[in-house]
Design a protein around this motif. Structure first.
Motif, short mmCIF file in Angstrom:
data_model
loop_
_atom_site.label_atom_id
_atom_site.label_comp_id
_atom_site.label_asym_id
_atom_site.label_seq_id
_atom_site.Cartn_x
_atom_site.Cartn_y
_atom_site.Cartn_z
N ALA A 506 -4.30 -6.79 -12.67
CA ALA A 506 -5.18 -7.37 -11.67
C ALA A 506 -3.97 -6.40 -10.24
O ALA A 506 -4.82 -6.28 -9.24
N VAL A 507 -2.75 -6.79 -10.47
CA VAL A 507 -1.66 -6.14 -9.26
C VAL A 507 -2.38 -4.68 -9.20
O VAL A 507 -2.47 -3.74 -8.12
N VAL A 508 -2.92 -4.09 -10.22
CA VAL A 508 -3.43 -2.17 -9.24
C VAL A 508 -4.93 -2.80 -8.75
O VAL A 508 -4.47 -1.37 -7.48
N GLU A 509 -5.47 -3.21 -8.88
CA GLU A 509 -6.86 -3.66 -7.52
C GLU A 509 -6.13 -4.08 -6.24
O GLU A 509 -6.95 -3.53 -5.61
N GLU A 510 -5.51 -4.42 -6.71
CA GLU A 510 -5.26 -5.16 -5.37
C GLU A 510 -4.40 -4.10 -4.34
O GLU A 510 -4.34 -4.04 -3.09
N ALA A 511 -4.12 -3.41 -5.40
CA ALA A 511 -2.77 -1.99 -3.98
C ALA A 511 -3.99 -1.20 -3.47
O ALA A 511 -4.01 -0.91 -2.72
N ALA A 512 -4.85 -0.42 -4.61
CA ALA A 512 -6.21 -0.11 -3.85
C ALA A 512 -7.27 -0.21 -2.80
O ALA A 512 -6.97 0.16 -2.07
N GLN A 513 -7.29 -1.73 -3.20
CA GLN A 513 -7.87 -2.85 -1.76
C GLN A 513 -6.63 -2.46 -0.17
O GLN A 513 -7.47 -2.46 0.66
N LYS A 514 -5.58 -3.00 -0.46
CA LYS A 514 -4.86 -2.64 0.45
C LYS A 514 -4.91 -0.63 1.54
O LYS A 514 -4.39 -0.78 2.07
N ARG A 515 -4.44 0.06 -0.21
CA ARG A 515 -4.91 1.03 1.14
C ARG A 515 -5.74 1.94 1.59
O ARG A 515 -5.68 2.74 2.71
N GLU A 516 -7.22 1.07 0.87
CA GLU A 516 -8.91 1.31 1.81
C GLU A 516 -8.28 0.79 3.59
O GLU A 516 -8.67 1.32 4.60
N VAL A 517 -7.23 -0.63 3.67
CA VAL A 517 -7.80 -1.85 4.50
C VAL A 517 -6.92 -1.13 5.43
O VAL A 517 -6.68 -0.52 6.60
N ARG A 518 -5.15 -0.67 5.56
CA ARG A 518 -4.61 -0.11 5.44
C ARG A 518 -3.85 1.29 6.22
O ARG A 518 -4.79 2.22 5.66
N TYR A 519 -3.01 1.18 6.69
CA TYR A 519 -3.18 3.30 6.91
C TYR A 519 -4.37 4.08 7.11
O TYR A 519 -4.44 5.51 7.14
N GLN A 520 -4.96 3.18 8.42
CA GLN A 520 -6.42 3.62 8.76
C GLN A 520 -5.65 4.64 10.13
O GLN A 520 -6.21 5.60 10.10
N SER A 521 -4.74 4.21 10.60
CA SER A 521 -4.31 5.44 12.21
C SER A 521 -2.48 4.64 11.88
O SER A 521 -2.26 3.47 12.16
N ALA A 522 -1.76 5.99 12.04
CA ALA A 522 -0.86 5.86 12.60
C ALA A 522 -0.34 5.46 13.39
O ALA A 522 -0.43 5.95 14.85
N PRO A 523 0.95 4.12 14.77
CA PRO A 523 0.96 4.06 15.11
C PRO A 523 1.81 5.85 16.48
O PRO A 523 2.18 6.41 15.41
#
Length: 648
Positions: A506-523
């Motif tokens: 399950a941790v692999v799928e959770e990491a993929a979802q986090k990458r899609e939601v986060r890191y959209q634009s850098a400050p």
């Protein structure tokens, strides 16, 4: 070797279990507390021999007393003995002793360099013995001081260089010259040089804004004279001529922004020594303006980067830190990094969190990196940054190689912790593996290269902001992963991650979802950090909206919510939206103005109209005179129009 085959260009012969520091944050004491007892007894015995047999019997009778009382009584007895031998105390014998001591120094029996080394070693032992420490659950020993506590002695690069090469090799013949040097103010950040101009007040001051919950908020201020120099500096920058900045520095040798901008020019011209000297001079100018309450070491003083007056201090510290790391002083650079982070740990305007892990690994301060991760992970989510996700397990791995310092249980715990964190990093950032192996000149095996989890698709599917962070980390720290022991450890964990991916944890799928939601634009502070770091791997991944705008070395990417205390006056001698005919007339007559323009002397429109008519009349008269004086000469006649003459 099975699995990831590695062929680094220059592998280190020493294994991963080389010389590393112990698990303590501070440098271990050379003399433990248990060894002090025999030495104190030996010192006491020497005092007893000097005092005679009567004093020794008295000391044996008073053994149960405390060490402090015993030492005080021994010193008192020694003073009484000296008083008996020398009943009349005058200044003459002391002067004679001092003269004899100077003679011995001149003869070379007691050189000052040896005394200097002894003083430095004693100071280090005193500071190390005063540090309190405790052991955490992870087996990492840390101290009770604040996390961002800064030590004054670690801000001086000579302290680190003397630790490597000795005081005599570092100082050389500097001490005789220092005695003849003119008086300069003592500072912590830099050491003033004899080649610098004499310092005088520049018009910069520091003011205390407020105090809240034990935190002091300061700001730099520019006086009116300094503001005028700042306006001339902006004119020199707009002229695109570095000579104008040089002329400005000749009149104002400690103008901070001019020093930073000229340092950038020298660095581009590969004059690193001059670039570093200019940055140090800027730091010296700013430190001389410190508020009496402002402290570099407490970690409770704040400077707001949104104020333009404070940015020069941030940039000077950052550039000085980069020069120190290139000079081979990573421990000193780490102390400056902690200082920058302590000025605004919540916002981190220069994003030094992307750099602190690299400096900790270079300086072998693994315990500090582990403590920073443990204390800030809860509220800062440091594991979501690729540099912390990979550097922290690497620090634990280096700690696990110190078999001479730790027990077997502690070594096993450090190895398990390192493997667990590295696998989490590979699952969260799979696109970093191939890029890291490519920089290390390592060819992965077919199973890893052909797997979709670590393949090319993993790099292409990364969001742009995440790709920026990965490129920055790999470009900066890939040299630390080239060691054979580190590469073998990485290979083992890569295969373990592939096993977990095939098992569809399950941790692999959770990491993929986090990458899609986060890191959209850098400050904005990350882009500012990339521009200051100047790593080609990271600057190539900058977005177009950052590279398209001009970047000034004295203020790269200023904050959008800046707090402006004073503004630059508009230049009325260069009106905008002028026609070509108006510019032509102005080039001929400097006093020419269009009807309706506001003049500098504040005269009304009627006067401006009269001046316009007079200017046009003078222009027409000048043009008539010019046309009247033009004489057209006839072309010379050819004596031989047929062209029959011979060539010479």
């Amino acid at each position: 070797m099975a699995g990831i085959g590695f062929c680094p260009p220059t592998p280190r012969q020493a294994g991963a279990g080389g010389v590393f520091l112990s698990l303590s944050v501070e440098i271990p004491n050379e003399e433990s507390e248990e060894d002090l007892g025999p030495k104190e007894e030996a010192a006491g015995s020497r005092l007893k021999e000097q005092d005679g047999p009567g004093s020794s019997e008295k000391a044996e009778a008073e053994e149960p007393q405390s060490n402090g009382q015993r030492e005080g009584e021994e010193v008192q007895q020694q003073d009484q003995t000296v008083a008996k031998l020398q009943p009349v105390s005058t200044n003459k014998p002391r002067k004679k002793k001092k003269k004899r001591k100077n003679k011995r120094n001149a003869a070379g029996e007691a050189p000052e360099d040896d005394a200097l080394e002894d003083i430095d070693s004693l100071l280090e032992k005193m500071e190390d013995s005063s540090e309190l420490s405790y052991e955490t659950k992870s087996g990492v020993t840390t101290d009770n001081r604040p996390l961002l506590y800064v030590e004054h002695r670690n801000l001086n690069p000579e302290t680190e260089l003397k630790r490597y090469f000795g005081a005599r090799a570092v100082l050389g013949d500097q001490r005789p010259r220092q005695r003849q040097r003119q008086y300069v103010r003592s500072t912590w950040l830099t050491v003033p040089k004899d080649t610098w101009p004499r310092y005088s007040k520049t018009g910069i001051a520091m003011r205390l804004l407020e105090t809240s919950r034990g935190v002091l908020h300061f700001t730099f201020e520019h006086h009116r004279e300094y503001q005028q120099v700042q306006f001339r500096f902006l004119d020199a920058v707009e002229s695109l001529d570095p000579n104008n900045i040089v002329l400005l520095l000749q009149m104002n040798p400690y103008h901070v922004d001019s020093l930073l901008q000229l340092s950038e020019v020298c660095r581009m011209q590969e004059d690193q020594e001059m670039a570093r000297d200019l940055v140090e001079r800027a730091l010296y100018s700013l430190e001389c303006a410190f508020h009496p309450v402002f402290s570099l070491t407490s970690g409770t003083c704040r400077l707001d980067y949104r104020r333009p007056e404070n940015r020069a201090f941030y940039l000077s510290l950052f550039k000085h830190m980069v020069f120190l790391e290139k000079r081979g002083c990573p421990r000193t650079a780490l102390e400056f990094c902690k200082l920058i982070l302590s000025l605004d740990p919540e916002n981190d305007p220069l994003c030094v969190l992307l750099l602190v892990d690299w400096l900790c690994l270079r300086a072998r301060e693994y315990a500090f990196l582990a403590r920073l991760f443990q204390e800030w992970e809860g509220h800062r989510n440091l594991s979501q940054l690729p540099n912390f996700a990979f550097s922290v397990p690497l620090a634990y791995f280096f700690l696990s190689q110190q078999d001479a310092e730790l027990s077997e249980a502690e070594l096993s715990q450090a190895r398990e912790r390192a493997a667990h964190l590295l696998q989490n990093a590979l699952i969260m950032f799979p696109g970093a593996l191939m890029l890291l192996l490519d920089h290390c000149s390592v060819q992965p095996d077919s199973m890893v290269a052909s797997h979709s989890f670590f393949g090319l698709q993993a790099q292409l599917s990364q969001p742009p902001a995440l790709n920026q962070l990965v490129c920055l980390y790999v470009g900066r720290t890939h040299s630390l992963w080239k060691e054979p022991a580190v590469m073998a450890w990485l290979e083992t964990n890569v295969h373990e991650v592939l096993r977990r991916v095939e098992a569809r944890e399950a941790v692999v799928e959770e990491a993929a979802q986090k990458r899609e939601v986060r890191y959209q634009s850098a400050p904005r502070n990350i882009y500012r950090h990339v521009l200051l770091s100047e790593l080609k791997e990271a600057t190539a991944a900058l977005p177009l909206e950052v590279t398209a705008q001009p970047v000034m070395g004295f203020d790269p990417l200023p904050p959008l919510d800046s707090i402006i205390s004073y503004t630059r006056p508009e230049r009325t001698n260069r009106p905008s939206n002028e026609s070509t005919l108006s510019l032509f007339f102005r080039s001929l007559l400097p006093n020419f103005t269009l009807q309706g323009e506001v003049r500098q002397d504040g005269r009304d429109e009627a006067g401006a109209g009269r001046d316009l008519n007079q200017g046009v009349n003078r222009l027409m008269a000048a043009m008539r005179d010019m046309l009247a004086n033009i004489q057209f000469q006839e072309p010379p006649q050819d004596e031989n129009p047929d062209g029959d003459a011979d060539w010479d």
